[in-house]
Write a protein that holds these residues in place. Structure first.
Motif, PDB file in Angstrom:
ATOM      1  N   PRO A 100      31.908  -0.656  15.671  1.00  0.00           N
ATOM      2  CA  PRO A 100      31.779   0.602  14.932  1.00  0.00           C
ATOM      3  C   PRO A 100      30.645   0.513  13.926  1.00  0.00           C
ATOM      4  O   PRO A 100      30.567  -0.438  13.147  1.00  0.00           O
ATOM      5  N   LEU A 101      29.759   1.486  13.954  1.00  0.00           N
ATOM      6  CA  LEU A 101      28.569   1.479  13.103  1.00  0.00           C
ATOM      7  C   LEU A 101      28.708   2.498  11.980  1.00  0.00           C
ATOM      8  O   LEU A 101      29.298   3.553  12.158  1.00  0.00           O
ATOM      9  N   SER A 102      28.113   2.177  10.847  1.00  0.00           N
ATOM     10  CA  SER A 102      28.182   3.055   9.683  1.00  0.00           C
ATOM     11  C   SER A 102      27.078   4.098   9.696  1.00  0.00           C
ATOM     12  O   SER A 102      25.889   3.764   9.782  1.00  0.00           O
ATOM     13  N   GLY A 103      27.460   5.357   9.561  1.00  0.00           N
ATOM     14  CA  GLY A 103      26.481   6.431   9.445  1.00  0.00           C
ATOM     15  C   GLY A 103      25.800   6.455   8.105  1.00  0.00           C
ATOM     16  O   GLY A 103      24.886   7.259   7.884  1.00  0.00           O
ATOM     17  N   MET A 104      26.217   5.580   7.185  1.00  0.00           N
ATOM     18  CA  MET A 104      25.596   5.487   5.868  1.00  0.00           C
ATOM     19  C   MET A 104      24.508   4.425   5.830  1.00  0.00           C
ATOM     20  O   MET A 104      23.812   4.278   4.831  1.00  0.00           O
ATOM     21  N   ALA A 105      24.361   3.655   6.911  1.00  0.00           N
ATOM     22  CA  ALA A 105      23.329   2.625   6.969  1.00  0.00           C
ATOM     23  C   ALA A 105      21.976   3.263   7.278  1.00  0.00           C
ATOM     24  O   ALA A 105      21.887   4.387   7.772  1.00  0.00           O
ATOM     25  N   SER A 106      20.916   2.531   7.001  1.00  0.00           N
ATOM     26  CA  SER A 106      19.572   3.012   7.321  1.00  0.00           C
ATOM     27  C   SER A 106      19.321   2.877   8.815  1.00  0.00           C
ATOM     28  O   SER A 106      19.986   2.103   9.516  1.00  0.00           O
ATOM     29  N   ALA A 107      18.346   3.624   9.320  1.00  0.00           N
ATOM     30  CA  ALA A 107      18.001   3.549  10.737  1.00  0.00           C
ATOM     31  C   ALA A 107      17.561   2.145  11.120  1.00  0.00           C
ATOM     32  O   ALA A 107      17.908   1.633  12.193  1.00  0.00           O
ATOM     33  N   LEU A 131      19.957  10.890  12.279  1.00  0.00           N
ATOM     34  CA  LEU A 131      19.817   9.458  12.028  1.00  0.00           C
ATOM     35  C   LEU A 131      19.542   8.718  13.324  1.00  0.00           C
ATOM     36  O   LEU A 131      18.682   7.837  13.392  1.00  0.00           O
ATOM     37  N   TRP A 132      20.262   9.088  14.378  1.00  0.00           N
ATOM     38  CA  TRP A 132      20.087   8.442  15.669  1.00  0.00           C
ATOM     39  C   TRP A 132      18.665   8.592  16.201  1.00  0.00           C
ATOM     40  O   TRP A 132      18.110   7.662  16.806  1.00  0.00           O
ATOM     41  N   SER A 185      28.259  -6.084   8.084  1.00  0.00           N
ATOM     42  CA  SER A 185      28.085  -5.909   6.651  1.00  0.00           C
ATOM     43  C   SER A 185      26.947  -4.935   6.419  1.00  0.00           C
ATOM     44  O   SER A 185      26.128  -4.676   7.304  1.00  0.00           O
ATOM     45  N   SER A 186      26.893  -4.392   5.205  1.00  0.00           N
ATOM     46  CA  SER A 186      25.790  -3.494   4.875  1.00  0.00           C
ATOM     47  C   SER A 186      24.541  -4.317   4.609  1.00  0.00           C
ATOM     48  O   SER A 186      24.597  -5.524   4.406  1.00  0.00           O
ATOM     49  N   GLY A 187      23.403  -3.663   4.611  1.00  0.00           N
ATOM     50  CA  GLY A 187      22.158  -4.359   4.329  1.00  0.00           C
ATOM     51  C   GLY A 187      20.965  -3.573   4.818  1.00  0.00           C
ATOM     52  O   GLY A 187      21.043  -2.850   5.789  1.00  0.00           O
ATOM     53  N   ARG A 491      14.377   4.421   0.891  1.00  0.00           N
ATOM     54  CA  ARG A 491      14.356   3.286   1.814  1.00  0.00           C
ATOM     55  C   ARG A 491      15.713   2.589   1.927  1.00  0.00           C
ATOM     56  O   ARG A 491      15.826   1.567   2.599  1.00  0.00           O
ATOM     57  N   LEU A 492      16.698   3.136   1.281  1.00  0.00           N
ATOM     58  CA  LEU A 492      18.030   2.534   1.276  1.00  0.00           C
ATOM     59  C   LEU A 492      19.021   3.412   2.030  1.00  0.00           C
ATOM     60  O   LEU A 492      18.820   4.616   2.160  1.00  0.00           O
ATOM     61  N   GLY A 493      20.112   2.796   2.507  1.00  0.00           N
ATOM     62  CA  GLY A 493      21.187   3.570   3.117  1.00  0.00           C
ATOM     63  C   GLY A 493      21.874   4.430   2.078  1.00  0.00           C
ATOM     64  O   GLY A 493      21.795   4.172   0.870  1.00  0.00           O
ATOM     65  N   LYS A 494      22.593   5.454   2.522  1.00  0.00           N
ATOM     66  CA  LYS A 494      23.201   6.411   1.597  1.00  0.00           C
ATOM     67  C   LYS A 494      24.171   5.765   0.622  1.00  0.00           C
ATOM     68  O   LYS A 494      24.249   6.160  -0.534  1.00  0.00           O
ATOM     69  N   THR A 495      24.936   4.786   1.079  1.00  0.00           N
ATOM     70  CA  THR A 495      25.911   4.160   0.193  1.00  0.00           C
ATOM     71  C   THR A 495      25.281   3.127  -0.727  1.00  0.00           C
ATOM     72  O   THR A 495      25.944   2.594  -1.616  1.00  0.00           O
TER      73      THR A 495
END
Length: 529
Positions: A100-107, A131-132, A185-187, A491-495
């Motif tokens: 499962p992937l986070s929609g809050m992550a960057s492309a 985003l996709w 993890s996020s990043g 340049r960062l993800g939404k979260t």
């Protein structure tokens, strides 16, 4: 996956005579024993167990028909929907590993995740289409492996992809060692770490959580996303036992209360900021919440004053769960039973052991502060393709048992209750999401006007805490705080986004050059409990 699962050691303890009923097998019976009963409900209405299982099995059969081999990965990028839950379960029924992937992550981060796990299929919802479109160019996947869950903007639609595949029940045979899911993890810099859970991890967790009433009679209101382990901890045992899920695609405090009353909800897993927002709703006391039996909380410590208010105003008990997505550390606080311990995160759960160690890896006595380490019946197999980072997380006791490092500073009191006091690696938990300061600092330091930067967590009424950037400008630069804030957040993800930038003449550092973040945080947290 580049690294074969067989190469990953099993750190969880072996249990004698352990048997397993895979979730893909278990749920098949519900199509017959309770086919007309509601399996899930969302804003579009109810889905019966018979209809859910038909969708699950069609997805599983199509995945295998198109070549998905046992243990291979299927990635999903979606909010909570009936289609996404069916995909998750269908992947397991097919013998695949769900990612499962986070929609809050960057492309960029999403592309790295998909390539890192070697996903054979990717499913995307319409909400994540924009985003996709930024992710797609960097992937070497044919269009027939890309599916739109509820949109025609990704390869094929779900209906087109399924075609006339039958709904025959044929769940794959799996073992405790087989992969169940990978949670990233996020990043934003480098490849995020993929946390691999096997069936042993999930089976044991589902059995343990079932004891909290997440059984066939549970009505579980799901308001956190399925890409989070927080959500899966309560969703999977509810499904496994034939209960009912009430899905929220996006959390809203007032809507949560409406759904809880309408559906006579018995259980919910929430993060601390959600408790705060729900309790702050002006109409809170007008809703009938008497059906609640238990509310769970995880992802960050729940403040004692919030527990007190929730226990006083909201029917049902609260159990606070402390642990890692990686597993290993597992504690629980029964708030009704221990009102004098609300500042703690409880005691180790069944089969778990927690210790506190110093910087040299020596176990500390009760009352002393150090890094929290733990060993439990549910422990990840490791970080996918990252043996060195997996090794860094391990601590071996004098008895030869492997524990996982938490990165959290804490202590154990004389009664065995664990207290989390600080985050060793400066992780910020905002709105239930883990944010790593180093990722935000790297984004800032990429700007030519930034000479030095440190990001800390500061109190936030809305999010619990939020990232604040303290920046030293290069001589002669003219960029404003607002300029750098907009540049970095782009340049960062939404979260991960920074709430504010403040300029400093210099940052305090130790004699070996480390930024003294405790010193930076202190003025903002003074007087905050």
């Amino acid at each position: 996956m580049t690294q074969p699962l067989a190469d990953l050691p099993v750190y969880a303890p072996r249990l004698a005579d352990e048997t397993m009923e895979p979730i893909g097998h278990r749920i098949q019976g519900y199509a017959h024993s309770q086919g007309s009963r509601t399996a899930l409900t969302d804003e579009r209405g109810d889905v019966t167990w018979a209809d859910l299982l038909a969708n699950v099995n069609r997805i599983a059969n199509r995945l295998r028909d198109q070549g998905l081999a046992p243990g291979e990965c299927v990635a999903g990028l979606s909010e909570n929907t009936r289609e996404y839950l069916a995909l998750y379960l269908g992947t397991l029924v097919a013998g695949g590993c769900m990612v499962p992937l986070s929609g809050m992550a960057s492309a960029e981060a999403l592309g790295l995740m998909i390539r890192d796990c070697g996903a054979r299929f990717v499913f995307v919802s319409g909400k994540n289409l924009a985003l996709w479109q930024d992710v797609r160019p960097g992937l070497d996947l044919p269009d027939d492996r890309l599916v739109g869950l509820d949109t025609d903007g990704v390869g094929q639609t779900l209906a087109q992809w399924l075609g006339d595949i039958p709904a025959t029940a044929n769940p794959a045979e799996v073992t405790l060692d087989d992969p169940f899911n990978i949670i990233y993890s996020s990043g934003t810099t480098g490849t995020p770490k993929g946390i691999l859970h096997d069936y042993r991890f999930r089976q044991r967790q589902m059995v343990r959580m079932s004891r909290f009433g997440l059984d066939g009679n549970a009505i579980n209101l799901v308001s956190t996303p399925l890409y989070s382990n927080t959500t899966l901890v309560s969703v999977l045992p509810t499904v496994f036992n034939g209960g009912t899920l009430v899905l929220m695609a996006k959390f809203d405090a007032h809507r949560f209360l409406e759904l809880a009353e309408r559906h006579r909800v018995t259980h919910a897993m929430l993060v601390p900021v959600q408790y705060q927002r729900i309790l702050a709703e002006p109409d809170f006391d007008r809703f009938d919440l008497s059906s609640f039996q238990l509310k769970l909380c995880t992802s960050a410590p729940l403040r004692a004053e919030v527990i007190e208010e929730a226990m006083r105003r909201w029917p049902g008990n609260i159990r606070e769960v402390y642990g890692l997505t990686e597993g290993g550390i597992s504690t629980c606080l029964d708030c009704a039973a221990h009102p004098d311990k609300w500042a703690s995160v409880g005691v180790p759960t069944e089969g778990a052991e927690v210790r506190v160690i110093d910087d040299n890896g020596r176990a500390l006595p009760r009352g002393e502060i150090g890094e929290i380490v733990g060993r439990a019946i549910s422990m990840m197999r490791g970080y996918v393709n990252r043996p060195e980072q997996t090794e860094e997380m391990l601590w071996t006791s004098p008895e030869g048992d492997v524990f996982y490092r938490s990165g959290d500073m804490g202590k154990i009191d004389e009664d065995g209750f664990i207290y989390v006091l600080d985050r060793r690696k400066d992780m910020i938990i905002s709105g239930g999401f883990n944010i790593y300061a180093v990722d935000l600092e790297k984004a800032l330091l990429a700007h030519p006007a930034v000479a030095d930067a440190a990001v800390i967590g500061v109190p936030s009424e809305q999010w619990g805490e939020t990232p604040l950037a303290l920046v030293v400008r290069r001589a002669g630069s003219r960029e404003t705080e607002a300029d750098l804030l907009a540049w970095a957040n782009g340049r960062l993800g939404k979260t991960q986004r920074i709430s504010a930038v403040e300029f400093r003449g210099e940052l305090p550092r130790s004699t070996i050059g480390k930024v003294l973040k405790r010193e930076l945080r202190a003025p903002y947290w003074e007087g905050v409990r």
